[in-house]
Each structure stands twice: as C-alpha cells, then as structure tokens.
Design a protein around this motif. Sequence first.
Motif, short mmCIF file in Angstrom:
data_model
loop_
_atom_site.label_atom_id
_atom_site.label_comp_id
_atom_site.label_asym_id
_atom_site.label_seq_id
_atom_site.Cartn_x
_atom_site.Cartn_y
_atom_site.Cartn_z
N ASN A 54 53.29 50.62 42.89
CA ASN A 54 52.33 51.71 42.92
C ASN A 54 51.19 51.38 43.88
O ASN A 54 50.01 51.58 43.58
N ALA A 55 51.58 50.87 45.05
CA ALA A 55 50.61 50.47 46.06
C ALA A 55 49.70 51.62 46.53
O ALA A 55 48.51 51.39 46.77
N PRO A 56 50.20 52.88 46.65
CA PRO A 56 49.29 53.96 47.06
C PRO A 56 48.12 54.15 46.09
O PRO A 56 46.99 54.36 46.52
N THR A 57 48.40 54.05 44.79
CA THR A 57 47.32 54.19 43.81
C THR A 57 46.38 53.00 43.87
O THR A 57 45.15 53.15 43.80
N ALA A 58 46.93 51.80 44.02
CA ALA A 58 46.10 50.61 44.13
C ALA A 58 45.18 50.70 45.34
O ALA A 58 44.00 50.33 45.28
N THR A 59 45.72 51.20 46.45
CA THR A 59 44.90 51.35 47.65
C THR A 59 43.83 52.41 47.46
O THR A 59 42.69 52.26 47.91
N PHE A 60 44.18 53.48 46.78
CA PHE A 60 43.22 54.54 46.49
C PHE A 60 42.06 54.03 45.64
O PHE A 60 40.90 54.33 45.90
N PHE A 61 42.37 53.21 44.64
CA PHE A 61 41.32 52.63 43.79
C PHE A 61 40.55 51.53 44.53
O PHE A 61 39.43 51.21 44.13
N GLU A 62 41.16 50.96 45.55
CA GLU A 62 40.68 49.79 46.29
C GLU A 62 40.86 48.51 45.46
O GLU A 62 40.66 48.52 44.26
N TRP A 120 45.62 33.08 41.15
CA TRP A 120 45.41 34.39 41.77
C TRP A 120 44.42 35.22 40.96
O TRP A 120 44.23 35.00 39.76
N GLU A 121 43.80 36.18 41.64
CA GLU A 121 42.86 37.10 41.01
C GLU A 121 43.07 38.49 41.60
O GLU A 121 43.20 38.64 42.81
N TYR A 122 43.12 39.49 40.73
CA TYR A 122 43.19 40.89 41.17
C TYR A 122 41.86 41.54 40.83
O TYR A 122 41.48 41.61 39.65
N SER A 123 41.13 42.00 41.84
CA SER A 123 39.81 42.59 41.64
C SER A 123 39.80 44.05 42.07
O SER A 123 40.44 44.42 43.06
N THR A 124 39.08 44.86 41.34
CA THR A 124 38.91 46.26 41.70
C THR A 124 37.65 46.77 41.01
O THR A 124 36.97 46.03 40.32
N THR A 125 37.34 48.02 41.21
CA THR A 125 36.19 48.65 40.55
C THR A 125 36.69 49.58 39.47
O THR A 125 37.60 50.39 39.71
N THR A 126 36.14 49.48 38.28
CA THR A 126 36.53 50.33 37.17
C THR A 126 35.29 51.01 36.59
O THR A 126 34.17 50.53 36.74
#
Length: 314
Positions: A54-62, A120-126
């Motif tokens: 679901n890379a498009p959604t991940a990219t959309f969320f950043e 590893w670390e997965y970071s985003t804004t929520t």
Amino acid sequence: MLAMLPIALLALGVPAALASAPNPARIEIDLVFPQAKTTYNNMTGPPVVFALQNAPTATFFEYTISWEINGDRPAFFAAGSFASDSWEEQFNYTAGDVGILADSTYWGEKIEAGEYTLSWEYSTTTCTDKGDSVLIRTGNVRTGSVKFTIVDDGNGADELFSGCPQYLGAITAKDPKDSCPELVPGEDGKPDPCQAKMNEKQIACLKSYFKGKTDMNACAAAFDDIKPGDKVEWQYAKEARKAGRHAGDDTPVESGFGSSGSSSSSGSSTSDNTSADTSKGDDEKTANTEESIAVVVRPGLSVLAIVIAGIVLY
C-alpha cells in the motif's frame, strides 16, 4: 529532533491512487533482505531491501523508514533511510501497490563472518481527534530489529531476494482519505508478506542494479514507474565496479554488491535509538520515541495552534 509538522499538511488533497488500493487503510512493512535467523555468505556492500505494501497510501501520509546494521562480532556499523519525498534519489519503485525500497552500505564496505542486527524505524505523522482539539504527533509508529548471520565457508543462502519477505509490522488508519491519519489502536490486520514477493524480473532488475550494470529491460518490465529510456544506476556504480570484491578474493563485483550511497563505517559504534518494549514477538517494537506534537484547539470558531517539541513516552 524531528521537524515539527506544518499545520498546512491537513489541507493536502487525496491522490487517485488510493482508490485502487485493495485495502487503502492498511500499510504493511516487510523485509526482503536481510531476514531474521537467516545465514548468508559474506559480501561487499550488503543490500538492505524493504517492501512497502500500500505504498501509494504510505506516500500520501508521508513516511520515513530509517535503518542501521550493527555487528555484534565483529564490530560493524552502517545506516541509511528512505523517505516518501526522496523517490527520485533512491531505488524506490512500485509494482501495483507494492513499493520496493533498496539501499546498501557504502560501496567498498565488506561484511565479514559474524552476527549482525538490523534495526529499523517507521515514522509518520498521525492525528487524534479529541472533539475540541486535534493531537498531531510526528515520530516513530513502528520499530523493531532482526538478527542475521554471515559465514565465510560458502554455506550461507545464495538467493538473497527470492521467497516471501519477512513481516515487520503494519499500521491501519481509520480513514485513508485523511491527509493526517488517525490510527486504529492494535488493529494491524493479518500479516501477508507473500503479497510483496518479488518476481523473476524484479529480482533480475535489483541484482543488476546493485552490480552497477542495471538491466533496463528487466526493470522497465518489472516496475510501473520505470520507463524505457530511464537511467536507474546509483551514484557509486563506477567506483564499485573498480573496487568491489566478494569474500575478499578476485571475483568481480558481479558476485558482490555495491551501494546506493548510505553512510557506513567499520568499527564499534553506539546506537542512539531510544529504548523499546516488545509488542509483537522479537522483531517489532513500540518505541519510547522523540516526537514533535501539535495540539490544534477549536474554541468556538477560532483555531489556536499550540506546538510542543520534546520527548514523549507512549
């Protein structure tokens, strides 16, 4: 310290790609190489390859995926990262809704026989809607580590990218159309890493890429966003072809791997990762993480943004 989230992020539009995703609310993080409890032969410039479902959604969320490899015996350190806004600078390409994110240690670095840990670390804004306010967090939402072994007797795995990737973790948003997602606590969905399994053309593309002699026919046929005539060759390809060796012998670089330019150095190092508590087996963890926080308060019709930056334990 992570950069503080601009409030203007909330005004972003929704990309059309989200509508075609099979489960647009769920993002799965998988690992192609190296995988936990696996033994590999020593090599020059070991690759690091993630698969992002679901890379498009991940990219959309950043997002940002940070990684580092530490050698337990012998001492070794390498680090790198992927970000949703750096796709033109790295090997980050999609097939359907699966993104393949490929990186490597510095081109001349050899990984010797021993035990290693990939963190590893997965970071985003929520965002969390509290009714009269919205809590905005920027920081790690998934972290973990895997241990693998390198041998010099030739008894390690020869195929590095075939087979199903290893499941690392996932996040699920309540509404995939929100530019700042609110995550569903504890709802990661059923792991399905085999959905990100690479086919023969993708593997051929990736192998040739790390050799510095990219097979553009294989790459154009394997990934949606590589077109005929594109040049997909990392920064240190020429240097790697000259200096690359496999297992310290005279085998040319085709038997080893080069690098996309991440920094690395031999010798002991200390990680500045924050401590973590295990939440899913041995590999995935929920971190006590350094974050930026914005609280958007709605008193009547006015909006007041209060930004706090610091260390948050959650």
